[in-house]
Design an enzyme around this catalytic site. Sequence first.
Site, short mmCIF file in Angstrom:
data_model
loop_
_atom_site.label_atom_id
_atom_site.label_comp_id
_atom_site.label_asym_id
_atom_site.label_seq_id
_atom_site.Cartn_x
_atom_site.Cartn_y
_atom_site.Cartn_z
N HIS A 1 47.69 48.43 38.27
CA HIS A 1 48.15 48.11 39.62
C HIS A 1 49.37 48.95 40.02
CE1 HIS A 1 45.78 45.02 41.45
NE2 HIS A 1 45.84 44.22 40.41
N GLU B 1 41.85 45.72 43.95
CA GLU B 1 41.31 45.21 42.70
C GLU B 1 40.13 45.99 42.15
OE1 GLU B 1 42.90 43.33 40.93
OE2 GLU B 1 44.26 42.26 42.26
N ASP C 1 43.78 33.53 49.89
CA ASP C 1 43.42 33.24 48.50
C ASP C 1 41.91 33.08 48.34
OD1 ASP C 1 45.85 33.45 47.34
OD2 ASP C 1 46.14 31.32 46.91
N TYR D 1 37.09 42.27 42.60
CA TYR D 1 37.36 42.88 41.30
C TYR D 1 36.13 43.61 40.76
CZ TYR D 1 41.57 39.90 41.02
OH TYR D 1 42.78 39.30 41.26
N GLU E 1 51.31 41.73 39.06
CA GLU E 1 51.75 43.12 38.93
C GLU E 1 53.07 43.42 39.62
OE1 GLU E 1 48.75 42.93 42.42
OE2 GLU E 1 48.97 42.03 40.43
N HIS F 1 45.25 45.94 33.01
CA HIS F 1 44.92 45.69 34.41
C HIS F 1 46.18 45.67 35.27
CE1 HIS F 1 42.49 43.87 37.70
NE2 HIS F 1 43.65 43.30 38.02
N GLU F 2 47.19 44.92 34.83
CA GLU F 2 48.42 44.83 35.63
C GLU F 2 49.14 46.18 35.68
OE1 GLU F 2 48.47 42.26 37.29
OE2 GLU F 2 47.05 41.12 36.08
#
Length: 608
Positions: A301, A320, A377, A385, A273, A297-298
């Site tokens: 953001h 998310e 990560d 999410y 994003e 979705h992006e």
Amino acid sequence: MNFLTPPPSALPTDPHSFASRSSARVQHLALDLTVDFDTRTLSGSATWQLAELGPATEVVFDTRNLTIESVEVLDADGTAAPSIYTLDSTPDVVLGQGLSVALTPTASAVRIRYRTAPTAAALQWLAPEQTAGTEPFLFTQSQAILARTWLPCQDSPGIRFTYEATVRVPVHLLALMSAENPEQLSASGEYHFRMAQPIPAYLMALAVGDLAFAPLSYRTGIYAEPATLSAATHEFVDLEKMVAAAEELYGPYRWERYDLLVLPPSFPFGGMENPRLTFVTPTILAGDRSLTSLVAHELAHSWSGNLVTNATWDDFWLNEGFTVYFERRIMEHLYGDEYADMLQVLGRAALHHTIEEIGVASPDTHLHLALAGRDPDEGLTEIAYEKGCALLLTLESLVGRPRLDTFIKEYFARFSFQAMDTASFLHYLRAELLDQEPGLEARLNLAAWVDGPGLPSNAPAVSSRRFDAVDQALAQLQNGIAPTALLSGTTNWSSHEWVHFLHGLAPSLSVEQLAALDAAFHFTASGNAEILAAWFPHTLRAGYTAAEPALEKFLLHVGRRKFLVPLYRALLATPDGRNRARTIYAQARPNYHSVATGTIDALLAERA
């Protein structure tokens, strides 16, 4: 335009940034870089204007595998003088090294001259044969804490800054950033960028390649390699409608333009994003616009994440969870309830799979994470999410959609261009919504969602009428009907229906049964990455060798981690799978970004 950021004292300590050691904060970056494809390096300078935070004797930056050539301190009039600086003597394998710069009483800025390593983790350098054209390509992936591998910065999501940049590239290539972008080549190969809205370092982005631009509306457009541009403009024709739908839901788009850059297939994520210029994978170019929920979705953001940002990676769900909920509201607005319902069911299935994989009692299934000492990560899972989205769906079921929409819209407006941590959000949620109705927080069971494992029992059930038809087809198949007898009823199925179908197939299908399915529906020959990724585990499990060439081609060319991890796992579970996986990976690894190779390296090491 002025933006306010909370003072550092108001933000939680970020365990993933050395900047936490100092009160001095950056507020503006002047970046000057030269891109060298021969040496696979960036070189130049980063000049950081400092915020006026009172007396500070040093400022601390995050770096990882950067060569620091010199550091200067600048006074308010621009006078530069060499500064004393130190790099932490022992690099942390995840965090890198802190760069501490001594400040004079009159210091207003710090200029760092540096160059990147050819192996910088954020940078992927592609040879021409790894692209859709005949020229090399470079792109960055800075999330979560990889910005420090190509830029000395305060690499914390809670620290925001504006920036300007000058970037020099080969004259036949176009440079783009998460900023105001050119639409045509510069004859000199020099490009100038400006980002007037403050962003955190993980949203810094750069791409260089043989790129062309096609406008879709006055504020949206597509960048892609020339060979890909036509398919991309066809796929994303509804982009302006998406932006308008998002604005109608949760307020004005605050970033001026919204463009997409379609990257080569080695990009490790579905999308990223980056403000003003979302990076997307070509694996969503399905031809029928059925995978564009990723773009929604992006886009979402641009509000949840880019506008109101998680203060640390422990608070990742605030980015998310809201984004997934928002994404599906956009898709519902454009394509109807039944379409959005399919996305909810697929998402819930992915959440249950993740919980089972991580362990239902694991603290890593909490929304609020504890990632100190680990690579952030590890927190980028379906928990943030889909469990985050499920919490909002539960809240919607309790207070009604209109009240929740009002709350979310005001939340984005009130905290625009600021960081948000979990404790502060919960305080705001209680003050503005939960405390207005006695017993509401208890019915929501908020603590179980945020600091409890698994999926709380009060999560609303999700269902899809369109998937009911798919389930009927699966039942017919299980009862012995030939796959060809299902053809007429599947003509108008979307990618989502086919993925649900493939996920619903029995894991014990024989080679002969898979061959019959393939003859009817041509899965192995599909150009749809989602369908292929759902089909190949069946072919591997059964030993359906007719699909092996297509599987190898997929693994050699597609770098999206979402697909790679389950496919390598499925491959490793087969006889002689370790040897086959290692053989394919040895050839494929140069095509993968470090975000993907780090995961696959660890996966293959586990099975050694």
